[in-house]
Design a protein around this motif. Structure first.
Motif, mmCIF file in Angstrom:
data_model
loop_
_atom_site.group_PDB
_atom_site.id
_atom_site.type_symbol
_atom_site.label_atom_id
_atom_site.label_comp_id
_atom_site.label_asym_id
_atom_site.label_seq_id
_atom_site.Cartn_x
_atom_site.Cartn_y
_atom_site.Cartn_z
ATOM 1 N N ARG A 104 0.608 13.762 6.614
ATOM 2 C CA ARG A 104 -0.266 12.660 7.027
ATOM 3 C C ARG A 104 -0.697 12.803 8.481
ATOM 4 O O ARG A 104 -1.814 12.497 8.838
ATOM 5 C CB ARG A 104 0.439 11.326 6.844
ATOM 6 N N GLN A 144 -7.212 -1.092 1.188
ATOM 7 C CA GLN A 144 -6.051 -0.950 2.071
ATOM 8 C C GLN A 144 -6.464 -1.153 3.530
ATOM 9 O O GLN A 144 -5.818 -1.900 4.265
ATOM 10 C CB GLN A 144 -5.426 0.439 1.898
ATOM 11 N N ILE A 201 -4.519 11.291 9.201
ATOM 12 C CA ILE A 201 -4.435 9.925 8.675
ATOM 13 C C ILE A 201 -3.713 9.005 9.660
ATOM 14 O O ILE A 201 -4.140 7.881 9.905
ATOM 15 C CB ILE A 201 -3.730 9.918 7.304
ATOM 16 N N SER A 256 0.830 -1.210 0.000
ATOM 17 C CA SER A 256 0.000 0.000 0.000
ATOM 18 C C SER A 256 0.858 1.250 0.000
ATOM 19 O O SER A 256 0.583 2.209 -0.719
ATOM 20 C CB SER A 256 -0.902 0.021 1.230
ATOM 21 N N GLN A 257 1.907 1.230 0.826
ATOM 22 C CA GLN A 257 2.757 2.418 0.936
ATOM 23 C C GLN A 257 3.520 2.673 -0.361
ATOM 24 O O GLN A 257 3.717 3.817 -0.752
ATOM 25 C CB GLN A 257 3.743 2.276 2.098
ATOM 26 N N ARG A 261 -9.007 12.902 -3.760
ATOM 27 C CA ARG A 261 -8.880 14.358 -3.940
ATOM 28 C C ARG A 261 -9.962 14.921 -4.859
ATOM 29 O O ARG A 261 -10.194 16.124 -4.884
ATOM 30 C CB ARG A 261 -7.486 14.730 -4.443
ATOM 31 N N ASN A 300 -4.440 10.368 -2.663
ATOM 32 C CA ASN A 300 -4.043 9.814 -3.950
ATOM 33 C C ASN A 300 -4.527 8.394 -4.198
ATOM 34 O O ASN A 300 -4.103 7.764 -5.158
ATOM 35 C CB ASN A 300 -2.515 9.843 -4.085
ATOM 36 N N LEU A 301 -5.388 7.898 -3.331
ATOM 37 C CA LEU A 301 -5.944 6.565 -3.573
ATOM 38 C C LEU A 301 -7.394 6.699 -4.000
ATOM 39 O O LEU A 301 -8.093 7.627 -3.592
ATOM 40 C CB LEU A 301 -5.874 5.709 -2.304
ATOM 41 N N ARG A 308 2.210 7.360 -6.262
ATOM 42 C CA ARG A 308 1.132 8.242 -6.716
ATOM 43 C C ARG A 308 1.399 9.706 -6.419
ATOM 44 O O ARG A 308 0.719 10.574 -6.940
ATOM 45 C CB ARG A 308 -0.174 7.874 -6.006
ATOM 46 N N SER A 309 2.352 9.984 -5.519
ATOM 47 C CA SER A 309 2.509 11.371 -5.097
ATOM 48 C C SER A 309 3.456 12.095 -6.038
ATOM 49 O O SER A 309 4.647 11.833 -6.069
ATOM 50 C CB SER A 309 3.044 11.429 -3.665
ATOM 51 N N SER A 334 -3.185 15.865 8.807
ATOM 52 C CA SER A 334 -4.502 15.633 8.213
ATOM 53 C C SER A 334 -5.265 14.545 8.963
ATOM 54 O O SER A 334 -6.421 14.273 8.648
ATOM 55 C CB SER A 334 -4.354 15.264 6.740
ATOM 56 N N SER A 343 -12.255 14.721 8.445
ATOM 57 C CA SER A 343 -11.997 13.618 7.521
ATOM 58 C C SER A 343 -10.512 13.389 7.369
ATOM 59 O O SER A 343 -9.746 14.335 7.276
ATOM 60 C CB SER A 343 -12.557 13.941 6.139
ATOM 61 N N ALA A 344 -10.113 12.134 7.338
ATOM 62 C CA ALA A 344 -8.715 11.812 7.130
ATOM 63 C C ALA A 344 -8.648 10.657 6.145
ATOM 64 O O ALA A 344 -8.919 9.519 6.508
ATOM 65 C CB ALA A 344 -8.060 11.435 8.458
ATOM 66 N N VAL A 345 -8.347 10.981 4.888
ATOM 67 C CA VAL A 345 -8.236 9.935 3.868
ATOM 68 C C VAL A 345 -6.980 10.213 3.041
ATOM 69 O O VAL A 345 -6.504 11.340 2.990
ATOM 70 C CB VAL A 345 -9.479 9.908 2.948
ATOM 71 N N TYR A 346 -6.439 9.168 2.425
ATOM 72 C CA TYR A 346 -5.298 9.352 1.522
ATOM 73 C C TYR A 346 -5.805 9.983 0.226
ATOM 74 O O TYR A 346 -6.653 9.422 -0.450
ATOM 75 C CB TYR A 346 -4.650 8.008 1.207
ATOM 76 N N ARG A 386 2.473 1.938 -3.324
ATOM 77 C CA ARG A 386 1.515 2.520 -4.271
ATOM 78 C C ARG A 386 1.285 3.996 -3.964
ATOM 79 O O ARG A 386 1.287 4.840 -4.848
ATOM 80 C CB ARG A 386 0.198 1.753 -4.204
ATOM 81 N N LEU A 387 1.118 4.287 -2.672
ATOM 82 C CA LEU A 387 0.902 5.677 -2.271
ATOM 83 C C LEU A 387 2.081 6.551 -2.677
ATOM 84 O O LEU A 387 1.918 7.660 -3.167
ATOM 85 C CB LEU A 387 0.750 5.748 -0.749
ATOM 86 N N ARG A 439 -10.168 9.150 -7.359
ATOM 87 C CA ARG A 439 -9.252 9.403 -6.244
ATOM 88 C C ARG A 439 -9.917 10.338 -5.233
ATOM 89 O O ARG A 439 -10.733 11.186 -5.600
ATOM 90 C CB ARG A 439 -7.965 10.035 -6.759
ATOM 91 N N GLU A 491 4.374 15.245 -5.982
ATOM 92 C CA GLU A 491 5.295 16.147 -5.295
ATOM 93 C C GLU A 491 6.525 15.378 -4.823
ATOM 94 O O GLU A 491 7.653 15.791 -5.041
ATOM 95 C CB GLU A 491 4.617 16.793 -4.078
#
Lengths: 251, 283
Positions: A81, B100, A86, A10-11, B129, B91-92, A17-18, A84, B86-89, A13-14, B127, A20
């Motif tokens: 993260r 996940q 997460i 998962s990480q 976002r 880019n997924l 995807r970023s 926010s 809310s706390a979500v990734y 993939r994340l 996604r 930046e």
């Protein structure tokens, strides 16, 4: 272990995807290598045993890549993260904390490994650099990158808000890279700047990489450099273990 | 039957500030319980103690038979948490994100079933976002549900929603009790607890000042309101003896040969009860 493998996938993939992260920590060191190498790659550096500048630069750029990926990229991503929410949310799941952190560190190291491979390949194919002792070189880079990820985790715990994080991180790692001779030979720097650089870990990473890749030494020939890098990494790990927070700053 | 959550005499201070001064309530299996109160009343502190994020200073707490202060990972697998923000990734996609989190649990609910439950079928491969605020919040709820928890904590789940999104979120929360889940909901919206909650506790300055079903809260208010119009002006009489007052009013009107225009006898609404509970001067 099943959870760890799941989280690592998962990480990765994340991470991929970023945009930046991909740019700042992956593409930027390659671009810098390409640009600086094109400017002075064919010069000889008299102060450094007359080595070709491209060879000299490659070692500096590998060190710069390690600090950009392991330290800067990791800490900016983690602060975002955390702030926010997460990380807090992940703590509410049955995923063990160690699995999350280790997966994240492995992801960072894998990203850096790919970057280092691209860097060495770019050097060989375009600038005709010579890199010796790839095994020792790999170990040295792994050590350096691991130390920077530990320092990145430590820095994460000291940054309070997501807004300021990238400014703080850039204000640290860019001057450190410059001082440590990632971009140019620090030979002509004033003594005061050299003294500062010699207190920081990146100088030792770059010197170790250079001695291995250019001067045909092995990682075990340089125990002093290895010890300094490992000590910085350990210090980072201790701060991180004590201060790491999963929850955002109270609003 | 043992309660799913029991909270007794819980206290918590932040420095000098006493956030909780002995909170008491219990959740029964399968109910939606509303923790209602103005901002700063201690709702989030309470729910975060139950979720295991914060330590209480005193009192007793049991959540699914375990003290959350020393609960392990297998306990976490039995609860679902929606935090206040809310706390979500980013880019997924919706489906990737749910997959996940599903991977963290032994017996997760199938991802597509959860997507159906939160009504994000059309955004399955978008996604995070690209989602609207309400859609992100529903994804958030989905992440709390994907582990198929027995108990779900929702901290202000619909704050900032437009009316349509709130209705849809309510539908989802109702469907949780249909699945036999127990839900603890904090909110400062009265219509939300009227719509959803089987029972309510009203929190004010760190204490539960009233609790029971919505009907009990409203019915338990001591006063009845009698309204009528006289010479075009509304007259409101609040009384604890509505029978006698009404009899006197109507008898007087009959003697005068008048009609009491717009005569109304009613119990205060939940809103009025709530305002009187949360705004009255402390005794």
């Amino acid at each position: 272990m099943r959870l760890f493998r799941h989280e690592l996938r998962s990480q990765l993939r994340l991470y991929s995807r970023s945009r930046e992260l991909a740019f700042f920590t992956f593409a930027l060191p390659l671009i810098m290598f390409f640009l600086l190498g094109s400017v002075y790659g064919n010069d000889r550096i008299k102060s450094e045993q007359n080595v070709r500048a491209a060879d000299y630069l490659l070692a500096g750029m590998l060190g710069y890549g390690a600090i950009a990926t392991g330290f800067a990229g990791l800490s900016i991503m983690l602060v975002i993260r955390r702030e926010s929410g997460i990380l807090k949310r992940v703590r509410a799941t049955p995923l063990p904390a160690w699995a999350y952190v280790v997966a994240l560190l492995c992801t960072t190291l894998i990203a850096f490994a790919l970057e280092a491979i691209c860097m060495v390949a770019l050097g060989r194919l375009y600038f005709h650099t010579h890199t010796h002792n790839l095994f020792s070189l790999g170990l040295a880079l792994l050590l350096g990158a691991a130390a920077f990820t530990a320092l990145g985790l430590a820095l994460t715990s000291l940054i309070r808000s997501a807004e300021g994080s990238s400014a703080v991180v850039n204000a640290i790692y860019l001057p450190v890279s410059f001082l440590s001779g990632a971009f140019f030979s620090p030979h002509s720097f004033p003594a005061a700047l050299k003294a500062i650089a010699n207190a920081l870990p990146l100088v030792y990473v770059i010197r170790l990489v250079r001695d291995i890749a250019l001067h045909n030494q092995q990682i075990w020939d340089r125990p002093g450099d290895v010890a300094v890098i490992a000590a910085w990494g350990l210090a980072g790990a201790i701060v991180a273990a004590r201060r790491f927070r999963w929850e955002p700053q109270e609003g | 039957m043992t309660p799913v959550v029991s909270v007794h005499g819980v206290t918590k201070s932040y420095g000098e500030f006493e956030a909780l001064k002995g909170v008491e309530f219990e959740l029964r299996a399968g109910e939606v319980f509303g923790l209602l109160g103005p901002n700063g009343a201690g709702k989030t502190t309470t729910i975060e103690i139950l979720e295991g994020y914060r330590r209480r200073d005193g009192g007793e707490v049991q959540v699914l038979g375990v003290d959350p202060a020393d609960a392990g990972l297998d306990w976490r697998a039995r609860i679902g948490v929606v935090l206040q923000s809310s706390a979500v990734y980013e880019n997924l996609t919706v489906a990737e994100q749910l997959a996940q989190f599903a991977g963290y649990y032994e017996r997760p609910r199938p991802v597509d079933e959860v997507i159906g439950l939160i009504g994000l079928e059309e955004k399955r491969d978008a996604r995070a976002r690209r989602l609207s605020g309400g859609q992100r919040r529903r994804l958030d709820l989905g992440l709390a549900l994907v582990g198929d928890p027995e108990l779900i904590f929702l901290d202000e789940p619909t704050t900032g929603f437009d009316p349509g999104a709130r209705r849809r979120a309510w539908e989802t929360i109702r469907s949780l009790s249909a699945l036999g889940k127990t839900t603890l909901l904090t909110t400062h919206y009265l219509d939300e607890v009227e719509q959803l909650a089987d029972r309510v506790a009203v929190l004010r300055e760190g204490r539960v000042v009233a609790s029971g079903t919505v009907q009990e809260l409203v019915g338990g208010a001591p006063t009845t309101e009698i309204r009528y119009r006289r010479n075009g002006e509304v007259v409101v009489v609040e009384t604890e003896e509505p029978t006698r007052v009404l009899h006197e009013l109507t008898a007087a009107a009959i003697r005068r040969g008048e009609e009491l225009d717009g005569l109304e006898v009613r119990k205060p609404s939940l809103e009025e009860v709530y305002l009187s509970l949360t705004q009255a001067e402390p005794e």
